[in-house]
Design a protein around this motif. Structure first.
Motif, PDB file in Angstrom:
ATOM      1  N   ARG A  46     -20.278  -5.346  69.466  1.00 42.93           N
ATOM      2  CA  ARG A  46     -21.516  -5.353  68.696  1.00 42.93           C
ATOM      3  C   ARG A  46     -22.262  -4.021  68.856  1.00 42.93           C
ATOM      4  N   GLU A  47     -22.277  -3.484  70.062  1.00 39.64           N
ATOM      5  CA  GLU A  47     -22.931  -2.198  70.278  1.00 39.64           C
ATOM      6  C   GLU A  47     -22.198  -1.083  69.545  1.00 39.64           C
ATOM      7  N   HIS A  48     -20.890  -1.170  69.545  1.00 36.24           N
ATOM      8  CA  HIS A  48     -20.083  -0.119  68.924  1.00 36.24           C
ATOM      9  C   HIS A  48     -20.286  -0.079  67.410  1.00 36.24           C
ATOM     10  N   VAL A  49     -20.181  -1.242  66.760  1.00 35.41           N
ATOM     11  CA  VAL A  49     -20.286  -1.259  65.301  1.00 35.41           C
ATOM     12  C   VAL A  49     -21.710  -1.004  64.828  1.00 35.41           C
ATOM     13  N   ALA A  50     -22.687  -1.156  65.716  1.00 34.09           N
ATOM     14  CA  ALA A  50     -24.079  -0.887  65.333  1.00 34.09           C
ATOM     15  C   ALA A  50     -24.373   0.611  65.279  1.00 34.09           C
ATOM     16  N   GLN A  51     -23.506   1.440  65.837  1.00 34.17           N
ATOM     17  CA  GLN A  51     -23.718   2.881  65.828  1.00 34.17           C
ATOM     18  C   GLN A  51     -23.475   3.450  64.435  1.00 34.17           C
ATOM     19  N   THR A  52     -24.175   4.524  64.122  1.00 32.62           N
ATOM     20  CA  THR A  52     -23.990   5.174  62.831  1.00 32.62           C
ATOM     21  C   THR A  52     -22.622   5.826  62.737  1.00 32.62           C
ATOM     22  N   ALA A  53     -22.203   6.477  63.808  1.00 33.30           N
ATOM     23  CA  ALA A  53     -20.905   7.159  63.838  1.00 33.30           C
ATOM     24  C   ALA A  53     -20.128   6.701  65.066  1.00 33.30           C
ATOM     25  N   PRO A  54     -19.635   5.476  65.089  1.00 33.33           N
ATOM     26  CA  PRO A  54     -18.920   4.971  66.267  1.00 33.33           C
ATOM     27  C   PRO A  54     -17.592   5.699  66.474  1.00 33.33           C
ATOM     28  N   HIS A  55     -17.281   6.023  67.710  1.00 29.14           N
ATOM     29  CA  HIS A  55     -16.009   6.643  68.056  1.00 29.14           C
ATOM     30  C   HIS A  55     -15.753   6.379  69.531  1.00 29.14           C
ATOM     31  N   VAL A  56     -14.548   6.718  69.985  1.00 24.52           N
ATOM     32  CA  VAL A  56     -14.200   6.492  71.385  1.00 24.52           C
ATOM     33  C   VAL A  56     -13.833   7.795  72.081  1.00 24.52           C
ATOM     34  N   LEU A  57     -14.251   8.919  71.532  1.00 21.14           N
ATOM     35  CA  LEU A  57     -13.996  10.194  72.193  1.00 21.14           C
ATOM     36  C   LEU A  57     -14.651  10.220  73.563  1.00 21.14           C
ATOM     37  N   GLN A  58     -13.888  10.643  74.551  1.00 19.37           N
ATOM     38  CA  GLN A  58     -14.452  10.782  75.893  1.00 19.37           C
ATOM     39  C   GLN A  58     -15.267  12.063  76.011  1.00 19.37           C
ATOM     40  N   TYR A  59     -14.962  13.020  75.170  1.00 24.55           N
ATOM     41  CA  TYR A  59     -15.557  14.343  75.291  1.00 24.55           C
ATOM     42  C   TYR A  59     -16.803  14.487  74.423  1.00 24.55           C
ATOM     43  N   ALA A  60     -17.704  15.351  74.883  1.00 27.37           N
ATOM     44  CA  ALA A  60     -18.855  15.713  74.059  1.00 27.37           C
ATOM     45  C   ALA A  60     -18.365  16.505  72.859  1.00 27.37           C
ATOM     46  N   ALA A  61     -19.053  16.351  71.737  1.00 24.53           N
ATOM     47  CA  ALA A  61     -18.618  17.002  70.502  1.00 24.53           C
ATOM     48  C   ALA A  61     -19.810  17.592  69.771  1.00 24.53           C
ATOM     49  N   GLU A  62     -19.562  18.707  69.115  1.00 27.44           N
ATOM     50  CA  GLU A  62     -20.594  19.406  68.354  1.00 27.44           C
ATOM     51  C   GLU A  62     -20.230  19.363  66.874  1.00 27.44           C
ATOM     52  N   LEU A  63     -21.107  18.831  66.036  1.00 23.08           N
ATOM     53  CA  LEU A  63     -20.830  18.727  64.608  1.00 23.08           C
ATOM     54  C   LEU A  63     -20.748  20.118  63.980  1.00 23.08           C
ATOM     55  N   ILE A  64     -19.649  20.371  63.281  1.00 19.21           N
ATOM     56  CA  ILE A  64     -19.464  21.649  62.592  1.00 19.21           C
ATOM     57  C   ILE A  64     -19.678  21.485  61.090  1.00 19.21           C
ATOM     58  N   LEU A  65     -19.024  20.491  60.486  1.00 17.62           N
ATOM     59  CA  LEU A  65     -19.176  20.227  59.057  1.00 17.62           C
ATOM     60  C   LEU A  65     -19.241  18.722  58.820  1.00 17.62           C
ATOM     61  N   ASP A  66     -20.189  18.315  58.017  1.00 13.51           N
ATOM     62  CA  ASP A  66     -20.352  16.911  57.632  1.00 13.51           C
ATOM     63  C   ASP A  66     -19.817  16.746  56.218  1.00 13.51           C
ATOM     64  N   GLY A  67     -18.730  15.992  56.091  1.00 13.55           N
ATOM     65  CA  GLY A  67     -18.112  15.809  54.786  1.00 13.55           C
ATOM     66  C   GLY A  67     -19.016  15.158  53.763  1.00 13.55           C
ATOM     67  N   ARG A  68     -20.035  14.452  54.196  1.00 12.97           N
ATOM     68  CA  ARG A  68     -20.960  13.806  53.261  1.00 12.97           C
ATOM     69  C   ARG A  68     -21.809  14.821  52.516  1.00 12.97           C
ATOM     70  N   GLN A  69     -21.870  16.059  53.051  1.00 12.35           N
ATOM     71  CA  GLN A  69     -22.681  17.096  52.429  1.00 12.35           C
ATOM     72  C   GLN A  69     -21.863  18.004  51.499  1.00 12.35           C
ATOM     73  N   LEU A  70     -20.588  17.750  51.350  1.00 10.62           N
ATOM     74  CA  LEU A  70     -19.753  18.572  50.483  1.00 10.62           C
ATOM     75  C   LEU A  70     -20.020  18.256  49.021  1.00 10.62           C
ATOM     76  N   ALA A  71     -19.566  19.148  48.134  1.00 12.71           N
ATOM     77  CA  ALA A  71     -19.742  18.929  46.690  1.00 12.71           C
ATOM     78  C   ALA A  71     -19.061  17.636  46.265  1.00 12.71           C
ATOM     79  N   GLU A  72     -17.921  17.341  46.869  1.00 13.63           N
ATOM     80  CA  GLU A  72     -17.246  16.054  46.675  1.00 13.63           C
ATOM     81  C   GLU A  72     -17.336  15.309  48.007  1.00 13.63           C
ATOM     82  N   PRO A  73     -18.365  14.510  48.199  1.00 12.62           N
ATOM     83  CA  PRO A  73     -18.617  13.934  49.528  1.00 12.62           C
ATOM     84  C   PRO A  73     -17.540  12.946  49.973  1.00 12.62           C
ATOM     85  N   VAL A  74     -17.233  13.013  51.262  1.00 13.82           N
ATOM     86  CA  VAL A  74     -16.312  12.076  51.906  1.00 13.82           C
ATOM     87  C   VAL A  74     -16.927  11.657  53.231  1.00 13.82           C
ATOM     88  N   ASN A  75     -16.430  10.582  53.802  1.00 11.77           N
ATOM     89  CA  ASN A  75     -17.005  10.087  55.063  1.00 11.77           C
ATOM     90  C   ASN A  75     -16.322  10.699  56.287  1.00 11.77           C
TER      91      ASN A  75
END
Length: 742
Positions: free
Chosen positions: A46-75
């Motif tokens: 329940r906690e996992h699916v409630a997140q906006t961007a759920p994932h199981v990466l152990q590592y910290a991550a820095e957003l570089i490009l968000d596909g939702r902001q592209l001319a042809e948006p993708v998730n």
């Protein structure tokens, strides 16, 4: 009453009663603790699916490009993996990009622990990036649009590493594997080596008696059911159905072993189980257009290897266009993507190894003996062996001459020659193979090919009928609220929800579990009732496996019988007497280009200098062994460093290796005869180059047999007198990494 206060009179029965009481106490405590783990699993879900961007990466991550902001948006999104403090990254090394599979579950499995694809790549010093996705697709999102977005992501990675010694290595797991292959065929200039793990590329391939999942499309009447499921989801396909299809392949594990393993090891297994379940329960959605493409073009249509997939701009997807080395990792224990489905695209694309070379292609494959489908991406042992070796030796793979190779791994030991040149605990070799080695794994007969072609035609007919007669009114009937209710009521989601803390009865379980943990008294390992429990478990597994085997045998018999009917084949336009072949001929355009390339290479055989001569000689002698060892490539870097003036980039070195390899292939006698013309008059320079060649050749094994004969021939071409050359080549010593070849 506690066990230490329990007193039972002596005698044989007293020992049995004591064992029974001890076991019952332990079993009761384990039952409560197991239920509490299920509660924790539900809450975690329940906690996992409630997140906006759920994932199981152990590592910290820095957003570089968000596909939702592209001319042809993708998730989809591109993130940079932030290395831990104890990991040193070399920014001049080629970056790794891990693309996670979107096959029903969420992203992150490529880096959900230290011993993972991302973990071992960073340990080898490579910058790492990750392409993941959100739970819901963007409106209008298609497979083609995702491919264009991923091309933008890879271009961005390249721009962030302009000085990297090589283009990005891209890892595609399962579904991401075929997606990466499609993109690499359309945009080959973007890619360094590709690592395709557990990815089905030839969907009809297999052998009788195994891997019945390939029959599912035909037994269900084709892809109309996919369209129906998407329509019931109001235009979205619930990925939980894909996960359930996977679980149905192994009912003994799904219904018993996975849970029993936690129950029987309740004191030690909880964390590992919950870590995996966090990813396994993160179901995501696909647009109807996406899943329909996947099923029609790939699973049922098997159009990828055949070159029959066409993009909106009219371009055909041709895997022969890929110019980067392709590493295919599969397993005999994988019943989702068996070796035939991972490798038989090669048989569809090429007539022989010479044709692979004619396309400038390098293909390396390795077949694990036992690991299952998920283990290819999540097993720590696999990460520390195969994936770690791929990461450490990616430059070796990148500069391999075109052809077909099998990667093999040998444990490093005290007797391993030149062990200082070995990174990690395994020695990786790439051994030359032919298409017959792939055919020897088994595959379809012409009769099987006709059966699958018939199933494809039936699928097209049923889908057309559904789209005309059912789909219009069903789409109007299904509301978003109905689709949401069906989504929430999926059995896989209910199993998490029912055991979560939302269930008021689970509050009692939590308190009982806390008390059981305080008073925990594990049963002795030699308790006879514990042995009986294990025996019962084995019988349950055996019964479920036997049921699965019988169902699989029945499904195969039904598919072979129904779609093997000559009458049905003729009715849908398949010639029952034909011998179908999916292999394509080389196009006239490519043949013309190849002829020009051959003429150009032949005209330049006598051009070059010491660097060209040394590499040509090294390739000639080394090819007698039929394999390349990681120790040899480590030693080969000495030639790049010590000979021929300014240091070459890896791309330049790769081009030089390929040119010299093809010159030997086209006209070996003339290519060898031309070597003296390429050498300088300075005998010291010649002698130093020959010493470097000796060191590379002896890095992994003594130079004997045909290799020794060829090396003596090269000594003569280098102008070393017969006595000197004979003495040198009869006393070749293992490579000393501290020696300097100059």
């Amino acid at each position: 009453m506690s066990m230490d206060k329990l007193q039972i009179p002596g005698g044989p029965m007293s020992g049995l009663v004591a064992s029974a009481v001890e076991y019952l106490v332990d079993a009761g405590q384990r039952s409560v603790l197991f239920l509490d783990i299920m509660r924790r699993r539900g809450d975690q879900y329940r906690e996992h699916v409630a997140q906006t961007a759920p994932h199981v990466l152990q590592y910290a991550a820095e957003l570089i490009l968000d596909g939702r902001q592209l001319a042809e948006p993708v998730n989809y999104a591109l993130v940079r993996i932030v290395p831990p403090d104890n990991v040193e990254i070399d920014m001049d090394r080629r970056p790794f990009v891990v693309v996670d599979p979107r096959a029903g579950h969420g992203p992150g499995i490529g880096g959900f622990k230290a011993d993972s694809e991302i973990g071992v790549a960073m340990k080898a010093g490579h910058p790492c990036y990750f392409i993941g996705f959100l739970p819901d697709p963007m409106p209008g999102q298609t497979i083609e649009r995702i491919a264009r977005a991923e091309a933008i992501f890879i271009e961005k990675v390249m721009s962030l590493h302009p000085d990297a010694d090589g283009k990005p290595c891209v890892i595609g797991n399962c579904q991401a594997g075929w997606a990466v292959m499609i993109l690499a065929s359309l945009r080959p200039e973007l890619f360094g080596p590709l690592i395709i793990a557990g990815a089905p590329l030839a969907y009809w391939a297999g052998v009788h008696g195994k891997y019945p999942m390939r029959y599912s499309g035909g037994l269900l009447g084709g892809s109309w059911l996919t369209a129906l499921t998407s329509d019931l989801g109001a235009g979205k396909f619930d990925g939980a159905w894909l996960v359930q299809n996977f679980e149905n392949q192994n009912p003994s594990n799904t219904l018993w072993s996975k849970q029993y393993n936690v129950y029987s090891k309740v004191d030690t297994e909880a964390d590992r189980y919950l870590e995996f379940e966090r990813w396994w329960g993160g179901h995501v959605n696909l647009n109807a257009e996406e899943i329909q493409f996947i099923v029609d073009e790939l699973f049922v249509g098997n159009n990828l290897a055949a070159g029959n997939i066409e993009m909106s701009d009219g371009r055909k997807v041709d895997l022969r266009n890929i110019r980067s080395p392709i590493v295919v990792f599969c397993s005999e224990g994988d019943n989702i993507t068996p070796p035939q489905q991972a490798l038989h695209w090669i048989l569809d694309c090429y007539a022989d190894v010479d044709e692979i070379r004619a396309y400038g292609q390098t293909i390396v494959y390795t077949v694990h003996q036992s690991i299952g489908h998920l283990g290819i991406f999540v097993s720590g042992g696999v990460a520390k062996k195969e994936h770690a070796e791929f990461s450490s030796n990616i430059d070796l793979i990148d500069v391999l001459p075109p052809g077909l190779y099998e990667a093999t791994f040998e444990a490093k030991g005290e007797e391993t020659a030149s062990s200082d040149l070995v990174v990690g605990q395994w020695v990786m070799r790439c051994e030359a193979r032919t298409l017959d080695d792939i055919r020897a794994m088994g595959g379809n007969s012409p009769e099987d090919e006709r059966r699958f072609a018939t199933a494809k035609r039936i699928s097209e007919i049923n889908l057309a009928a559904y789209q005309k007669f059912v789909q219009p009114w069903l789409k109007r009937m299904v509301t978003p609220q109905m689709a949401e209710w069906a989504h929430n009521m999926h059995p896989l989601r209910l199993q998490y929800e029912l055991f979560s803390s939302q269930n008021p009865y689970m509050a009692t379980v939590k308190s009982l579990a806390e008390k059981a943990a305080e008073e925990r008294k594990p049963v002795a390992t030699d308790n006879p009732f514990l042995a009986f429990q294990e025996q019962i478990s084995k019988q349950v597994v055996h019964a479920l496996d036997s049921w699965r085997d019988s169902q699989e045998a029945l499904s195969e018999a039904m598919f072979l019988s129904v779609y093997g009917s000559p009458a049905l084949q003729a009715a849908v336009g398949i010639d029952p007497t034909s011998t179908p072949s999916r292999r394509r001929e080389m196009s006239a355009e490519h043949r013309t280009m190849l002829e020009k390339r051959i003429a150009d290479l032949k005209s330049r055989i006598a051009e070059g200098g010491l660097r060209e001569a040394a590499l040509r000689a090294l390739l000639y002698v080394g090819s007698a062994r039929g394999m390349v060892d990681e120790r040899s490539i480590e030693a080969l870097r000495r030639i790049r460093r010590d000979h021929g003036g300014a240091r070459m980039s890896l791309a330049e070195f790769k081009m030089l290796v390929r040119e010299q390899f093809f010159m030997l292939l086209l006209d070996r006698e003339w290519a060898l005869a031309a070597i003296p013309k390429l050498l300088p008059d300075d005998m010291n320079a010649r002698r130093a180059a020959f010493e470097a060649i000796e060191q590379v050749l002896s890095a992994s094994a003594d130079v004997t047999g045909e290799r020794a004969n060829r090396l003596r021939q090269i000594a003569g071409l280098f102008g070393l007198d017969t006595a000197e050359g004979s003495e040198r080549t009869s006393n070749v010593t293992p490579f000393d990494p501290k020696a300097k070849a100059s």
